[in-house]
Design a protein around this motif. Structure first.
Motif, PDB file in Angstrom:
ATOM      1  N   ARG A  48      34.724  12.104 -53.482  1.00 23.03           N
ATOM      2  CA  ARG A  48      34.603  12.613 -54.845  1.00 23.03           C
ATOM      3  C   ARG A  48      35.621  13.740 -55.011  1.00 23.03           C
ATOM      4  O   ARG A  48      35.520  14.766 -54.357  1.00 23.03           O
ATOM      5  N   CYS A  49      36.587  13.526 -55.884  1.00 23.98           N
ATOM      6  CA  CYS A  49      37.716  14.441 -55.990  1.00 23.98           C
ATOM      7  C   CYS A  49      37.800  15.090 -57.363  1.00 23.98           C
ATOM      8  O   CYS A  49      37.488  14.463 -58.381  1.00 23.98           O
ATOM      9  N   VAL A  50      38.265  16.317 -57.382  1.00 24.30           N
ATOM     10  CA  VAL A  50      38.593  16.988 -58.634  1.00 24.30           C
ATOM     11  C   VAL A  50      40.004  17.552 -58.504  1.00 24.30           C
ATOM     12  O   VAL A  50      40.346  18.170 -57.500  1.00 24.30           O
ATOM     13  N   VAL A  51      40.824  17.278 -59.505  1.00 22.84           N
ATOM     14  CA  VAL A  51      42.172  17.845 -59.572  1.00 22.84           C
ATOM     15  C   VAL A  51      42.106  19.017 -60.540  1.00 22.84           C
ATOM     16  O   VAL A  51      41.791  18.836 -61.723  1.00 22.84           O
ATOM     17  N   VAL A  52      42.387  20.206 -60.029  1.00 29.51           N
ATOM     18  CA  VAL A  52      42.268  21.418 -60.839  1.00 29.51           C
ATOM     19  C   VAL A  52      43.643  21.788 -61.387  1.00 29.51           C
ATOM     20  O   VAL A  52      44.530  22.196 -60.637  1.00 29.51           O
ATOM     21  N   GLY A  53      43.820  21.629 -62.687  1.00 31.20           N
ATOM     22  CA  GLY A  53      45.062  22.024 -63.324  1.00 31.20           C
ATOM     23  C   GLY A  53      45.134  23.535 -63.465  1.00 31.20           C
ATOM     24  O   GLY A  53      44.175  24.258 -63.161  1.00 31.20           O
ATOM     25  N   ASN A  54      46.244  24.013 -63.969  1.00 28.29           N
ATOM     26  CA  ASN A  54      46.456  25.466 -64.094  1.00 28.29           C
ATOM     27  C   ASN A  54      46.281  25.958 -65.517  1.00 28.29           C
ATOM     28  O   ASN A  54      46.640  27.079 -65.840  1.00 28.29           O
ATOM     29  N   GLY A  55      45.749  25.106 -66.397  1.00 25.02           N
ATOM     30  CA  GLY A  55      45.720  25.403 -67.820  1.00 25.02           C
ATOM     31  C   GLY A  55      44.825  26.559 -68.241  1.00 25.02           C
ATOM     32  O   GLY A  55      43.838  26.894 -67.566  1.00 25.02           O
ATOM     33  N   HIS A  56      45.165  27.111 -69.393  1.00 21.61           N
ATOM     34  CA  HIS A  56      44.435  28.234 -69.994  1.00 21.61           C
ATOM     35  C   HIS A  56      42.972  27.870 -70.255  1.00 21.61           C
ATOM     36  O   HIS A  56      42.108  28.762 -70.312  1.00 21.61           O
ATOM     37  N   ARG A  57      42.673  26.596 -70.379  1.00 21.09           N
ATOM     38  CA  ARG A  57      41.318  26.157 -70.676  1.00 21.09           C
ATOM     39  C   ARG A  57      40.312  26.570 -69.604  1.00 21.09           C
ATOM     40  O   ARG A  57      39.106  26.584 -69.842  1.00 21.09           O
ATOM     41  N   LEU A  58      40.782  26.883 -68.411  1.00 19.52           N
ATOM     42  CA  LEU A  58      39.873  27.289 -67.342  1.00 19.52           C
ATOM     43  C   LEU A  58      39.426  28.744 -67.470  1.00 19.52           C
ATOM     44  O   LEU A  58      38.414  29.121 -66.882  1.00 19.52           O
ATOM     45  N   ARG A  59      40.170  29.531 -68.219  1.00 23.54           N
ATOM     46  CA  ARG A  59      39.822  30.945 -68.355  1.00 23.54           C
ATOM     47  C   ARG A  59      38.470  31.091 -69.053  1.00 23.54           C
ATOM     48  O   ARG A  59      38.231  30.511 -70.106  1.00 23.54           O
ATOM     49  N   ASN A  60      37.564  31.837 -68.420  1.00 24.46           N
ATOM     50  CA  ASN A  60      36.207  32.059 -68.936  1.00 24.46           C
ATOM     51  C   ASN A  60      35.399  30.766 -69.067  1.00 24.46           C
ATOM     52  O   ASN A  60      34.482  30.678 -69.882  1.00 24.46           O
ATOM     53  N   SER A  61      35.731  29.768 -68.261  1.00 31.08           N
ATOM     54  CA  SER A  61      35.030  28.482 -68.326  1.00 31.08           C
ATOM     55  C   SER A  61      33.769  28.437 -67.465  1.00 31.08           C
ATOM     56  O   SER A  61      32.915  27.569 -67.658  1.00 31.08           O
ATOM     57  N   SER A  62      33.665  29.333 -66.483  1.00 30.89           N
ATOM     58  CA  SER A  62      32.548  29.346 -65.528  1.00 30.89           C
ATOM     59  C   SER A  62      32.399  28.006 -64.807  1.00 30.89           C
ATOM     60  O   SER A  62      31.300  27.561 -64.489  1.00 30.89           O
ATOM     61  N   MET A  63      33.533  27.364 -64.524  1.00 32.48           N
ATOM     62  CA  MET A  63      33.534  26.058 -63.878  1.00 32.48           C
ATOM     63  C   MET A  63      33.558  26.136 -62.355  1.00 32.48           C
ATOM     64  O   MET A  63      33.477  25.122 -61.673  1.00 32.48           O
ATOM     65  N   GLY A  64      33.681  27.351 -61.806  1.00 31.57           N
ATOM     66  CA  GLY A  64      33.887  27.505 -60.369  1.00 31.57           C
ATOM     67  C   GLY A  64      32.837  26.841 -59.502  1.00 31.57           C
ATOM     68  O   GLY A  64      33.156  26.132 -58.541  1.00 31.57           O
ATOM     69  N   GLU A  65      31.573  27.038 -59.834  1.00 31.67           N
ATOM     70  CA  GLU A  65      30.491  26.477 -59.013  1.00 31.67           C
ATOM     71  C   GLU A  65      30.542  24.952 -59.029  1.00 31.67           C
ATOM     72  O   GLU A  65      30.340  24.298 -57.995  1.00 31.67           O
ATOM     73  N   THR A  66      30.813  24.367 -60.195  1.00 38.00           N
ATOM     74  CA  THR A  66      30.904  22.906 -60.303  1.00 38.00           C
ATOM     75  C   THR A  66      32.074  22.368 -59.501  1.00 38.00           C
ATOM     76  O   THR A  66      31.945  21.375 -58.774  1.00 38.00           O
TER      77      THR A  66
END
Length: 335
Positions: free
Chosen positions: A121-139
């Motif tokens: 199960r893979c996730v490719v993490v882009g560098n986009g601004h959309r990640l800022r304040n997304s609280s996606m880290g745990e997921t």
């Protein structure tokens, strides 16, 4: 008669309120499920869509196959297989000598912890601004394989981008990160070679030779504290597939009209040839009319900085949207 009706309503009020409460809970749950499309909790580990990625990728990528190794190695790539047809970045033609020296000091294997997985199960993490304040880290950290790009930092951004890094794809000009502090101890550092000078830089760094200073559009680091055992050389086959099959770019382009895939789209292509489930996060650029919106979650540069690049971000957006429409990848952030 009206008095009797009022008494009946009063007796039924509790039931009515109960039904109304149940309805509101169902509405809330439905809305929550809609929102969770973008911010999902990792799926049940007992289920795995084995074969689904291959089946859907074959609809998008002509002659799709998983027979090609992820990383270059001395034995399989040069001494057995047919020599490369293309020069870098789509092949190794003309760069064999320096590459052989580089492959003699690096490795090509995948960690056993990844090879032994029944479902990757893979996730490719882009560098986009959309990640800022997304609280996606745990997921993000719940995935088996986390692929990151270039110099995107982790330290200080863990809440939004997570802390786990299985592979980091980079090229010399984007190697301005500390390999030991921005990655895990077992992170694979995957060199994406665009030109022969990239091999020379990597060899000089790992062998502590005289540093290569010319031939780069931006000066790469002269000191780079990386463990050679963690360094891998990406098979240019995946760059070829990304360019030819997803972007329809010719392998031989005029010098003045050169276009190349971004590391981000390349990473997604790699995942499609390696993983059983592919999710992405932090992809997408601001609207071209928005000149002030930053494009990365970690630095204040705008879309204007992409003007001189050899990337067609609009063309790549179309390719990613096609993957999303096919259900080939799933987006954890909005695109």
């Amino acid at each position: 008669m009206p008095l009797l009706l009022i008494k009946m309503i009063n007796k039924s009020r509790g039931k009515i309120l109960g039904v109304l409460a149940l309805f509101l809970v169902m509405v809330w749950y439905s809305i929550y499920r809609e929102d969770s499309f973008y911010f999902p909790v990792q799926e049940n580990k007992t289920t795995c869509p084995l074969g689904e990625v291959e089946k859907k990728a074959a609809q998008l990528i002509g002659n799709y196959t998983r027979d090609h190794p992820l990383f270059l190695q001395l034995k399989d790539y040069f001494w057995v297989k047919t020599p490369s047809l293309y020069e870098l970045p789509y092949g190794t033609k003309g760069s064999e000598d320096v590459l052989l020296r580089l492959l003699s000091i690096t490795h090509y294997s995948l960690p056993e912890s990844i090879q032994s997985l029944k479902c990757r199960r893979c996730v490719v993490v882009g560098n986009g601004h959309r990640l800022r304040n997304s609280s996606m880290g745990e997921t993000i950290d719940t995935y088996d394989v986390v692929i990151r790009l270039n110099n995107a930092p982790v330290h200080g951004y863990e809440q939004d981008v997570g802390s786990k890094t299985t592979m980091r794809l980079f090229y010399p000009e984007s190697a301005h990160f500390n390999p030991r502090t921005e990655n895990n101890a077992d992170t694979l550092l995957v060199l994406v070679p665009f030109k022969p000078m990239d091999f020379q830089w990597m060899e000089a760094i790992l062998n502590d030779k005289k540093r290569v200073r010319k031939g780069f559009w931006k000066q790469p680091p002269l000191i780079w504290d990386a463990n050679p055992e963690r360094v891998r050389i990406l098979n240019p086959y995946y760059m070829e597939v990304t360019a030819a099959k997803l972007l329809n770019l010719p392998m031989k382009q005029p010098r003045k009209v050169k276009q190349k895939p971004t590391t981000g789209l390349l990473a997604i292509t790699l995942a499609l040839h390696f993983c059983d489930l592919v999710h992405i996060a932090g992809f997408g650029y601001p609207d071209s009319a928005n000149k002030k919106q930053t494009i990365h979650y970690y630095e204040q540069i705008t879309l204007k900085s992409m003007a001189a690049s050899e990337h067609n971000v609009s063309h790549e957006a179309v390719a990613i949207k096609r993957m999303l429409e096919l259900g080939l990848v799933r987006n954890l952030t909005y695109f």
